[in-house]
Design a protein around this motif. Structure first.
Motif, short mmCIF file in Angstrom:
data_model
loop_
_atom_site.label_atom_id
_atom_site.label_comp_id
_atom_site.label_asym_id
_atom_site.label_seq_id
_atom_site.Cartn_x
_atom_site.Cartn_y
_atom_site.Cartn_z
N PHE A 61 0.83 -1.20 0.00
CA PHE A 61 0.00 0.00 0.00
C PHE A 61 0.86 1.26 0.00
N LEU A 62 1.83 1.32 0.92
CA LEU A 62 2.67 2.51 1.01
C LEU A 62 3.51 2.72 -0.24
N THR A 63 4.00 1.65 -0.84
CA THR A 63 4.79 1.78 -2.06
C THR A 63 3.96 2.38 -3.19
N ILE A 64 2.80 1.81 -3.44
CA ILE A 64 1.94 2.33 -4.51
C ILE A 64 1.48 3.75 -4.17
N PHE A 65 1.12 3.99 -2.91
CA PHE A 65 0.66 5.32 -2.49
C PHE A 65 1.75 6.38 -2.72
N VAL A 66 2.98 6.07 -2.32
CA VAL A 66 4.08 7.02 -2.49
C VAL A 66 4.34 7.27 -3.98
N ILE A 67 4.30 6.22 -4.78
CA ILE A 67 4.50 6.38 -6.24
C ILE A 67 3.43 7.29 -6.82
N VAL A 68 2.18 7.06 -6.43
CA VAL A 68 1.07 7.90 -6.93
C VAL A 68 1.26 9.35 -6.51
N GLU A 69 1.65 9.57 -5.27
CA GLU A 69 1.85 10.94 -4.81
C GLU A 69 3.04 11.60 -5.50
N LEU A 70 4.11 10.85 -5.74
CA LEU A 70 5.26 11.41 -6.46
C LEU A 70 4.90 11.78 -7.89
N ILE A 71 4.04 10.98 -8.51
CA ILE A 71 3.56 11.31 -9.85
C ILE A 71 2.79 12.63 -9.81
N GLY A 72 1.97 12.79 -8.78
CA GLY A 72 1.22 14.04 -8.62
C GLY A 72 2.14 15.23 -8.41
N VAL A 73 3.18 15.05 -7.60
CA VAL A 73 4.15 16.14 -7.38
C VAL A 73 4.86 16.47 -8.69
N TYR A 74 5.25 15.44 -9.43
CA TYR A 74 5.91 15.65 -10.71
C TYR A 74 5.00 16.41 -11.67
N ALA A 75 3.72 16.05 -11.70
CA ALA A 75 2.76 16.77 -12.54
C ALA A 75 2.65 18.23 -12.09
N GLY A 76 2.68 18.46 -10.78
CA GLY A 76 2.65 19.83 -10.27
C GLY A 76 3.87 20.62 -10.68
N VAL A 77 5.05 19.99 -10.62
CA VAL A 77 6.28 20.65 -11.05
C VAL A 77 6.21 20.99 -12.53
N LEU A 78 5.73 20.06 -13.32
CA LEU A 78 5.58 20.33 -14.76
C LEU A 78 4.61 21.50 -15.00
N PHE A 79 3.52 21.52 -14.24
CA PHE A 79 2.53 22.58 -14.39
C PHE A 79 3.13 23.94 -14.06
N VAL A 80 3.84 24.00 -12.95
CA VAL A 80 4.45 25.27 -12.53
C VAL A 80 5.54 25.71 -13.51
N GLY A 82 5.48 25.40 -16.61
CA GLY A 82 4.90 25.83 -17.87
C GLY A 82 4.52 24.73 -18.84
N HIS A 83 4.76 23.49 -18.48
CA HIS A 83 4.39 22.36 -19.34
C HIS A 83 3.00 21.87 -18.94
N ILE A 84 2.01 22.68 -19.23
CA ILE A 84 0.66 22.45 -18.73
C ILE A 84 0.04 21.18 -19.29
N PHE A 85 0.16 20.97 -20.61
CA PHE A 85 -0.45 19.78 -21.21
C PHE A 85 0.22 18.50 -20.74
N SER A 86 1.54 18.53 -20.59
CA SER A 86 2.24 17.35 -20.05
C SER A 86 1.80 17.07 -18.62
N ALA A 87 1.66 18.13 -17.83
CA ALA A 87 1.23 17.97 -16.43
C ALA A 87 -0.17 17.36 -16.36
N ILE A 88 -1.06 17.87 -17.17
CA ILE A 88 -2.43 17.35 -17.18
C ILE A 88 -2.44 15.89 -17.62
N PHE A 89 -1.67 15.57 -18.66
CA PHE A 89 -1.60 14.21 -19.16
C PHE A 89 -1.07 13.25 -18.09
N ILE A 90 0.01 13.64 -17.42
CA ILE A 90 0.58 12.78 -16.38
C ILE A 90 -0.39 12.64 -15.21
N TYR A 91 -1.06 13.73 -14.86
CA TYR A 91 -2.01 13.66 -13.75
C TYR A 91 -3.18 12.74 -14.11
#
Length: 180
Positions: A61-80, A82-91
């Motif tokens: 559970f914690l492994t998958i949960f952390v991976i999912v949250e890291l993907i969300g953080v990465y999408a947030g970094v992409l969004f900030v 300026g890579h908005i479409f990539s961020a939305i796609f990854i999210y």
């Protein structure tokens, strides 16, 4: 001045929370969880999953949960950045995995709550969500967003006028609703 900055910050946080709760959870993740739950191919695995060792369940559970949250953080970094479409796609790619982990959590919750530290964090998180849902700012923003959405649906989808008229009308309506 200090109180006004805090209020603006709280409004921003509540607005972000509302977007995630109403848009992403209600419109995307919850239907995926319901689909997973309704598929009979997964129901035969539920007793096998529940019979797993508590530590294995926790680590999985914690492994998958952390991976999912890291993907969300990465999408947030992409969004900030300026890579908005990539961020939305990854999210969007994250949503089915997050839905799976919520489904998994619902199945193994009693075993996870056997860990006292996990139970403490879980109860504390539920307490925070409860408090957020009862803040006056949250209630005000939720009511406003509900009224705006309702007005948009009524005016945009029911009118039989041209697109230009609809867009201008929505703009004026939003301007009026936000000023209230």
């Amino acid at each position: 001045m200090y109180k006004r900055i805090i209020n603006l910050f709280l409004i921003l946080l509540v607005f972000i929370y509302l977007i995630f709760e109403e848009l992403i959870w209600e419109k995307f993740a919850k239907p995926i969880i319901n689909l997973i739950s309704s598929l009979h191919i997964f129901t035969k695995y539920i007793p096998k999953i529940q019979a797993l060792n508590s530590y294995f369940i926790l680590i999985f559970f914690l492994t998958i949960f952390v991976i999912v949250e890291l993907i969300g953080v990465y999408a947030g970094v992409l969004f900030v950045s300026g890579h908005i479409f990539s961020a939305i796609f990854i999210y969007i790619l994250k949503i089915p995995v997050a839905a799976f982990i919520f489904w998994f959590f619902n199945i193994v919750k009693p075993k996870l709550l056997e860990f006292k530290w996990f139970e403490f964090i879980y109860n504390h998180l539920l307490s925070i969500i409860y408090r957020i849902n009862h803040y006056s700012i949250y209630i005000m923003i939720k009511d406003k967003s509900f009224n705006i959405t309702k007005s948009l649906k009524e005016n945009f989808f029911s009118a039989k006028r041209g697109l230009k008229y609809k867009i201008v009308h929505i703009y004026k309506l939003l301007k009026l609703k936000i000023k209230k």
